[in-house]
Design a protein around this motif. Sequence first.
Motif, PDB file in Angstrom:
ATOM      1  N   GLU A   1     -10.927  52.227  52.795  1.00 65.82           N
ATOM      2  CA  GLU A   1     -11.023  51.596  51.819  1.00 65.82           C
ATOM      3  C   GLU A   1     -11.828  50.814  51.495  1.00 65.82           C
ATOM      4  N   GLU A   2     -12.667  51.166  52.461  1.00 67.40           N
ATOM      5  CA  GLU A   2     -14.343  50.233  52.099  1.00 67.40           C
ATOM      6  C   GLU A   2     -14.904  50.450  50.255  1.00 67.40           C
ATOM      7  N   PHE A   3     -14.850  51.947  50.697  1.00 64.20           N
ATOM      8  CA  PHE A   3     -15.557  52.939  49.464  1.00 64.20           C
ATOM      9  C   PHE A   3     -14.411  53.231  48.165  1.00 64.20           C
ATOM     10  N   SER A   4     -13.386  53.407  48.707  1.00 71.48           N
ATOM     11  CA  SER A   4     -12.406  54.357  47.212  1.00 71.48           C
ATOM     12  C   SER A   4     -11.873  53.864  46.505  1.00 71.48           C
ATOM     13  N   TYR A   5     -12.835  52.447  46.049  1.00 72.29           N
ATOM     14  CA  TYR A   5     -12.929  52.730  44.186  1.00 72.29           C
ATOM     15  C   TYR A   5     -14.103  53.514  43.674  1.00 72.29           C
ATOM     16  N   ILE A   6     -15.131  53.574  44.810  1.00 74.10           N
ATOM     17  CA  ILE A   6     -16.271  53.885  44.599  1.00 74.10           C
ATOM     18  C   ILE A   6     -16.452  55.992  44.588  1.00 74.10           C
ATOM     19  N   ILE A   7     -15.818  55.523  45.860  1.00 73.49           N
ATOM     20  CA  ILE A   7     -15.827  56.875  45.874  1.00 73.49           C
ATOM     21  C   ILE A   7     -14.753  58.076  44.737  1.00 73.49           C
ATOM     22  N   GLU A   8     -13.236  57.421  44.277  1.00 76.36           N
ATOM     23  CA  GLU A   8     -13.123  57.478  43.437  1.00 76.36           C
ATOM     24  C   GLU A   8     -13.454  58.284  42.077  1.00 76.36           C
ATOM     25  N   GLU A   9     -14.486  56.865  41.590  1.00 74.90           N
ATOM     26  CA  GLU A   9     -14.755  57.562  40.713  1.00 74.90           C
ATOM     27  C   GLU A   9     -16.151  58.074  40.330  1.00 74.90           C
ATOM     28  N   LEU A  10     -16.326  58.615  41.969  1.00 74.65           N
ATOM     29  CA  LEU A  10     -17.317  59.688  41.778  1.00 74.65           C
ATOM     30  C   LEU A  10     -16.569  61.402  41.527  1.00 74.65           C
ATOM     31  N   LEU A  11     -16.021  61.137  42.204  1.00 72.10           N
ATOM     32  CA  LEU A  11     -15.214  61.976  42.346  1.00 72.10           C
ATOM     33  C   LEU A  11     -15.049  62.371  40.832  1.00 72.10           C
ATOM     34  N   HIS A  12     -13.808  62.399  39.973  1.00 65.69           N
ATOM     35  CA  HIS A  12     -13.688  62.322  38.960  1.00 65.69           C
ATOM     36  C   HIS A  12     -13.873  62.211  37.245  1.00 65.69           C
ATOM     37  N   GLU A  13     -15.237  61.948  37.734  1.00 64.38           N
ATOM     38  CA  GLU A  13     -16.653  62.032  36.652  1.00 64.38           C
ATOM     39  C   GLU A  13     -16.823  63.835  36.444  1.00 64.38           C
ATOM     40  N   ARG A  14     -16.952  64.225  35.611  1.00 67.71           N
ATOM     41  CA  ARG A  14     -17.683  65.355  34.959  1.00 67.71           C
ATOM     42  C   ARG A  14     -19.244  65.263  35.186  1.00 67.71           C
ATOM     43  N   PRO A  15     -19.266  66.271  35.716  1.00 65.72           N
ATOM     44  CA  PRO A  15     -20.846  66.384  36.645  1.00 65.72           C
ATOM     45  C   PRO A  15     -21.763  67.055  34.729  1.00 65.72           C
ATOM     46  N   ASP A  16     -21.117  67.529  34.087  1.00 72.32           N
ATOM     47  CA  ASP A  16     -21.866  67.819  32.607  1.00 72.32           C
ATOM     48  C   ASP A  16     -22.101  66.653  31.513  1.00 72.32           C
ATOM     49  N   ASP A  17     -20.888  65.922  31.959  1.00 79.66           N
ATOM     50  CA  ASP A  17     -20.311  64.763  31.063  1.00 79.66           C
ATOM     51  C   ASP A  17     -22.346  63.789  31.391  1.00 79.66           C
ATOM     52  N   GLN A  18     -23.273  63.528  29.751  1.00 84.13           N
ATOM     53  CA  GLN A  18     -24.218  62.824  29.712  1.00 84.13           C
ATOM     54  C   GLN A  18     -23.575  61.710  29.778  1.00 84.13           C
ATOM     55  N   ASP A  19     -22.916  61.394  28.816  1.00 86.23           N
ATOM     56  CA  ASP A  19     -22.308  59.958  28.718  1.00 86.23           C
ATOM     57  C   ASP A  19     -22.500  59.003  30.600  1.00 86.23           C
ATOM     58  N   LYS A  20     -21.987  59.949  31.440  1.00 88.64           N
ATOM     59  CA  LYS A  20     -21.817  59.041  32.348  1.00 88.64           C
ATOM     60  C   LYS A  20     -23.149  59.278  33.268  1.00 88.64           C
ATOM     61  N   ALA A  21     -23.990  60.358  32.729  1.00 90.74           N
ATOM     62  CA  ALA A  21     -24.294  60.088  34.181  1.00 90.74           C
ATOM     63  C   ALA A  21     -25.439  59.099  34.832  1.00 90.74           C
ATOM     64  N   ALA A  22     -26.406  58.495  33.556  1.00 92.20           N
ATOM     65  CA  ALA A  22     -26.564  56.713  33.877  1.00 92.20           C
ATOM     66  C   ALA A  22     -25.528  55.882  34.924  1.00 92.20           C
ATOM     67  N   TYR A  23     -24.093  55.993  34.653  1.00 94.28           N
ATOM     68  CA  TYR A  23     -22.840  55.004  35.631  1.00 94.28           C
ATOM     69  C   TYR A  23     -23.083  55.615  37.369  1.00 94.28           C
ATOM     70  N   VAL A  24     -23.513  57.204  37.511  1.00 94.79           N
ATOM     71  CA  VAL A  24     -22.999  57.734  37.995  1.00 94.79           C
ATOM     72  C   VAL A  24     -24.324  57.286  39.047  1.00 94.79           C
ATOM     73  N   ALA A  25     -25.448  57.899  38.407  1.00 93.21           N
ATOM     74  CA  ALA A  25     -27.200  57.181  38.980  1.00 93.21           C
ATOM     75  C   ALA A  25     -27.111  56.149  39.548  1.00 93.21           C
ATOM     76  N   VAL A  26     -27.227  54.869  38.884  1.00 87.80           N
ATOM     77  CA  VAL A  26     -26.841  53.539  39.151  1.00 87.80           C
ATOM     78  C   VAL A  26     -25.729  53.021  39.784  1.00 87.80           C
ATOM     79  N   ILE A  27     -24.276  53.952  40.422  1.00 91.60           N
ATOM     80  CA  ILE A  27     -23.722  53.245  41.564  1.00 91.60           C
ATOM     81  C   ILE A  27     -24.317  54.025  42.902  1.00 91.60           C
ATOM     82  N   VAL A  28     -25.025  55.142  42.845  1.00 89.96           N
ATOM     83  CA  VAL A  28     -25.789  55.907  44.375  1.00 89.96           C
ATOM     84  C   VAL A  28     -27.079  55.304  44.928  1.00 89.96           C
ATOM     85  N   ASP A  29     -27.635  54.582  43.122  1.00 85.82           N
ATOM     86  CA  ASP A  29     -28.715  53.820  43.647  1.00 85.82           C
ATOM     87  C   ASP A  29     -28.293  52.839  44.329  1.00 85.82           C
TER      88      ASP A  29
END
Length: 647
Positions: A137-165
């Motif tokens: 429950e605690e990380f449900s939204y974050i993990i779901e976001e990370l799982l369903h972002e395409r690794p090759d989508d450059q437009d979302k690269a900064a978004y994913v990086a910020v989540i991890v940071d």
Amino acid sequence: MNTDERYLHLLSHAYPTVADAASEIINLEAILNLPKGTEHFLADLHGEHEAFIHVLKNASGNIKRKVGEIFGNTIREAEKKELCTLIYYPEQKLELIKAQEEDLDDWYRITIHQLVRVCRDVSSKYTRSKVRKSLPEEFSYIIEELLHERPDDQDKAAYVAVIVDTIISTGRADDFITDICNVIQRLAIDQLHILGDIYDRGPGAHIIMDTLRQYHSWDIQWGNHDILWMGAAAGNDACICNVLRLSLRYANLVTLEEGYGINLVPLATFALETYGDDPCEEFIPKELKTQNRLDEKTLQLTAKMHKAISIIQFKEEARIFHRRPEWQMEDRCLLEHIDPERGVCTIGGKDYVLKDKHFPTLDAQLTPEETDLMQKLHHSFRVSEKLRKHIRTILSHGCMYKICNQNLLFHASVPLNDDGSLKEVEILGKKYSGRHLMEYIGQLIRSAFQNDTPADLKAYARDYFLYLWCGKDSPLFDKSKMATFERYFFADKNTYHEEKGNYFQLRNSAEVCDQILDAFGVKGETRHIINGHVPVHASKGENPIKAGGRLMVIDGGFSEAYHTETGIAGYTLIYHSRGFQLVQHEPFTSTQDAIQRGTDIKSTTQIVEMSTHRMLVADTDKGAELRAQISDLKALLYAYRHGTFSQ
């Protein structure tokens, strides 16, 4: 209103509009086209909790294989090993890494991205809804976001990086890594099948049960050792004695004392008083390198307790055998045929020399001291809340057999006649065979624990646990006799022989296996029987795949006591969307070794049967259920559109 209309009326409460019904049809049709979930088969765990938990965590090497496929040559083998160990034991591994890693933030960043890739892979065969239910429950939204972002989508690269940071900067990296590792473990296996014998020999059956109680989806086909503990919990004193005897034979009192709080002080006191001057040489535990584990004083006490409970066991068994003459087991009341003065046991007019001639309580009935002891032991088993809880779990998750995706699962055997036909077994004046026998035994076992069972039936059901443990026509034993008494007391080793039943003699026949599968209603071109119970002697060249692939025997000896006998440390069977893989394991060193040195169970994978196409949910039992639901929903949709029901 006819039955069909009433059913549709009930269904309309769940799907009150055309849109609701249509949406669910679309959803179910989509699920049918997902890859089949991975099934994991294990048998004969025998209390080896560390090996079991490790196999559960690494999914019999399935996670290691996926890590290898995902990262290929992009990271070193040592890094893959470290990643796998982290997935298996995240909390413990994180402590070691934090103590030695110089740039922890960089390690966090790289590792989180790697774990997301692995999690994305293992979750790919499930719906988003099912994956979402498995997320913390605690990380449900974050993990779901990370799982369903395409690794090759450059437009979302900064978004994913910020989540991890941000995960790292807020100090939540350890918790996030632990949770996503647990998600990977959970999604690597869709369904766990335990083909019996959780109990006896090893020290952690209670730990295995605690683990299973938390597991997301599992079932069990009861084994003979499980039945013994179930009988003990139901109040069968002969089963209680057998449980104690086996625990003492393997010098394993942890499950009894620490796991279930069984008080063994009365037994120890009785044994010292009754057998104080008896060396009890035939009762000294010899398995599991006991000589190195126990000091001499403890070893001697264990041997005396072992003999004391064995003698009481033979008396308790005889009481039941005499009470149930229809079982035709009164010939096993051997204690009654001992002549202590001559040091022999006379059977059928023949004298057998005894190895042990010291019988201070030889009377056929329990002595007053033995009676008092059994009352205390009986009470101790009956009031163990944890034992009751675990037996309720076994009852709620299992039965004598299961049919799943064209596979017939049972622990040991199906009683057969000499010609391979199903043998009729009489219980309470009625005869049963095959599927009907298994189902009636399952009902009988449950009746021993139900408050509304008539007293005479409940008493019979309680006694029947002993027959299931050692009766000739028991599907959980299926031998001519259980030569426990002979092994302890007779010098003639020819008396130790236990003739296996027809199932074990004929199971290499594809025709016989097909007859059994037909009798149980298992259909399909790729149907199988899957068993445990009898260890496969891999070191002697025995093949676990029998009857031209119809039968798979997956007891390779999880228990340490079998390692020298089988040459391996167990089999596990994996059934994924590509087919069957049999995994042969070498002995597990320890959890500590796995965490500190990254040692895994060395396993050899044998491809048993591969499908010509990737199997989908549509090809499974679940698929048949979904198609039936779709048919019902289409009927409801028709009713809505033609005015039979109003929305």
